[in-house]
Motif scaffolding. Structure first.
Motif, PDB file in Angstrom:
ATOM      1  N   CYS A  22      77.886  14.391  71.356  1.00 28.49           N
ATOM      2  CA  CYS A  22      79.164  14.915  71.838  1.00 28.49           C
ATOM      3  C   CYS A  22      79.825  15.804  70.795  1.00 28.49           C
ATOM      4  O   CYS A  22      80.400  16.849  71.137  1.00 28.49           O
ATOM      5  CB  CYS A  22      80.094  13.771  72.226  1.00 28.49           C
ATOM      6  N   ASP A  60      84.404   8.744  78.293  1.00 29.17           N
ATOM      7  CA  ASP A  60      84.764  10.162  78.221  1.00 29.17           C
ATOM      8  C   ASP A  60      84.756  10.673  76.788  1.00 29.17           C
ATOM      9  O   ASP A  60      84.369  11.819  76.526  1.00 29.17           O
ATOM     10  CB  ASP A  60      86.155  10.387  78.820  1.00 29.17           C
ATOM     11  N   ASN A  63      81.196  11.598  75.802  1.00 31.34           N
ATOM     12  CA  ASN A  63      80.346  12.290  76.775  1.00 31.34           C
ATOM     13  C   ASN A  63      80.998  13.504  77.426  1.00 31.34           C
ATOM     14  O   ASN A  63      80.411  14.099  78.329  1.00 31.34           O
ATOM     15  CB  ASN A  63      79.892  11.298  77.851  1.00 31.34           C
ATOM     16  N   ARG A  64      82.184  13.888  76.951  1.00 32.85           N
ATOM     17  CA  ARG A  64      82.856  15.060  77.518  1.00 32.85           C
ATOM     18  C   ARG A  64      81.993  16.310  77.304  1.00 32.85           C
ATOM     19  O   ARG A  64      81.304  16.457  76.286  1.00 32.85           O
ATOM     20  CB  ARG A  64      84.219  15.245  76.872  1.00 32.85           C
ATOM     21  N   SER A 367      83.762  14.577  81.245  1.00 40.52           N
ATOM     22  CA  SER A 367      82.432  13.975  81.189  1.00 40.52           C
ATOM     23  C   SER A 367      81.785  14.076  82.572  1.00 40.52           C
ATOM     24  O   SER A 367      82.480  14.075  83.592  1.00 40.52           O
ATOM     25  CB  SER A 367      82.516  12.519  80.740  1.00 40.52           C
TER      26      SER A 367
END
Length: 398
Positions: A22, A60, A63-64, A367
């Protein structure tokens, strides 16, 4: 964006490895998150806790901005698709245990045959060698407990306590990013990629490295001390009359003593023979802490803060998470980034802890949903529409 054009394939779950991917994505890389059917366990953390929260900010955070693909590596078609995807990548990052990767034909040697320039990054609990290398590791086990962090953090006589979610994972994520960037720099010189490996255990050891260096050199180490029994009474926590804690860190040695005593309204203590020298203050530390406790307990926090600032002291308030979220300095430091919520708005989330003035990403994409980009990504790596449908029909993709 600094890493624009860099392609990262992540085949990982939980926090440390996805967190590293990320950060690369925050800095411009195209990150493709490959999940097994059912998805990364972190997708379900709030559902598993049976909360009524509608979103999952923990997932989030790490994993955004990624694209999400679902492949079942238990099926031949899924394994082949992931290997084909890795063959197009600059970086392949995983925390799947090496034995399972080898069984699936996704080990470093196999993938490198098709992609010699690949930086293959493996994040483990305990490393790749040694009697316990095969064991599963989480931040509370490998980083917190086994690396000695829990023992060195709890004051003497206190039972060990649990760490906050993702604490060791996110430190390991930072270590992983630095290792990947070093390997990418080497690749620019040699044209060849390499394996890089990080572990929760080694990261934990480094995190408490200043203390552990003493243990390694001298074979012993002083324990952490309770608040009211510090070696230096100027270096501990005190509470104001309105119940706000702060910590002071003396940086000028004995020069801070008269200033700190004056700030506390206890200039009378400066020449008190019990506290007049550094040695005396150390020997009588509990008594001096008790005197300062009474003094600061009679003063409002704002008054204490103003006096500490006026004297240019090194201090900070002990803030709750809610206070951190509202702290204007936190925002000004770039520690918060806005993330799209998928409904036309944004929400705040912790940012990767580095800034690139003029190139900072102030808003990041949301995400991805599970398997949101599977068809798109398969098409990008050369699968025809019929082949994609066949993979879905075989339940090797979703």
């Amino acid at each position: 964006m600094l890493l624009k054009g860099l392609k990262v394939v992540e085949f990982a779950s939980y926090i440390a490895a996805p967190g590293a991917a990320c950060i690369l994505g925050d800095w411009g890389a195209d990150v493709i998150k490959v999940e097994r059917p059912g998805g990364d366990s972190m997708r379900h953390v709030f559902a598993d806790l049976k909360t009524e929260l509608a979103s999952n900010p923990t997932f989030d955070l790490d994993n955004r901005g990624k694209r999400a693909v679902v492949l079942d590596v238990g099926k031949r078609e899924g394994r082949e698709a992931l290997a084909r995807l890795a063959a197009t990548a600059d970086v392949f990052i995983t925390n799947v245990r090496p034995a399972a990767l080898k069984r699936a034909g996704l080990d470093e040697a196999t993938i490198r045959e098709a992609n010699p320039r690949l930086v293959y990054c493996l994040v483990t609990g305990y490393g790749l060698e040694g009697p316990d290398a095969h064991k599963p590791g989480f931040d509370v086990t490998a980083f917190w407990a086994r690396a000695g962090v829990a023992n060195m953090t709890a004051p003497k006589g206190m039972d060990p306590f649990m760490l906050r979610s993702g604490f060791g994972d996110h430190i390991t994520a930072l270590a992983t990013v630095s290792a990947i960037l070093a390997a990418l720099y080497e690749r620019e010189q040699t044209g060849k990629g390499r394996m890089v490996q990080t572990s929760l255990l080694a990261t934990g050891v480094y995190t408490v490295g200043s203390d552990l260096a003493v243990q390694l050199r001298f074979g012993r180490l002083a324990s952490n001390r309770p608040r009211n029994l510090p070696l230096n009474p100027l270096s501990t926590f005190y509470k104001s009359s309105d119940e706000r804690w702060f910590v002071h860190n003396p940086r000028r040695g004995a020069q801070d003593w008269p200033d700190f005593a004056t700030i506390a309204g206890r200039a009378d203590l400066i020449d008190d023979e019990r506290f007049a020298t550094g040695k005396a203050r150390r020997e009588n530390s509990p008594m001096l802490v008790a005197e300062f406790d009474k003094a600061f307990a009679a003063m409002p926090f704002d008054e204490i803060a103003a006096k500490l600032d006026a004297a240019d002291m090194a201090w900070a308030p002990v803030q709750t998470p809610a206070q951190v979220a509202a702290d204007p300095q936190v925002m000004a430091s770039g520690a918060i980034v806005q993330v799209e919520d998928g409904e036309g708005g944004t929400f705040p989330s912790p940012a990767a802890p580095a800034r690139f003035p003029g190139a900072d990403a102030t808003v990041r994409p949301r995400s991805p949903t599970l398997g949101e980009h599977t068809r798109e990504v398969l098409a990008e790596i050369g699968y025809s529409q019929d082949e994609i449908e066949a993979i879905f029909k075989a339940e090797a993709a979703a």
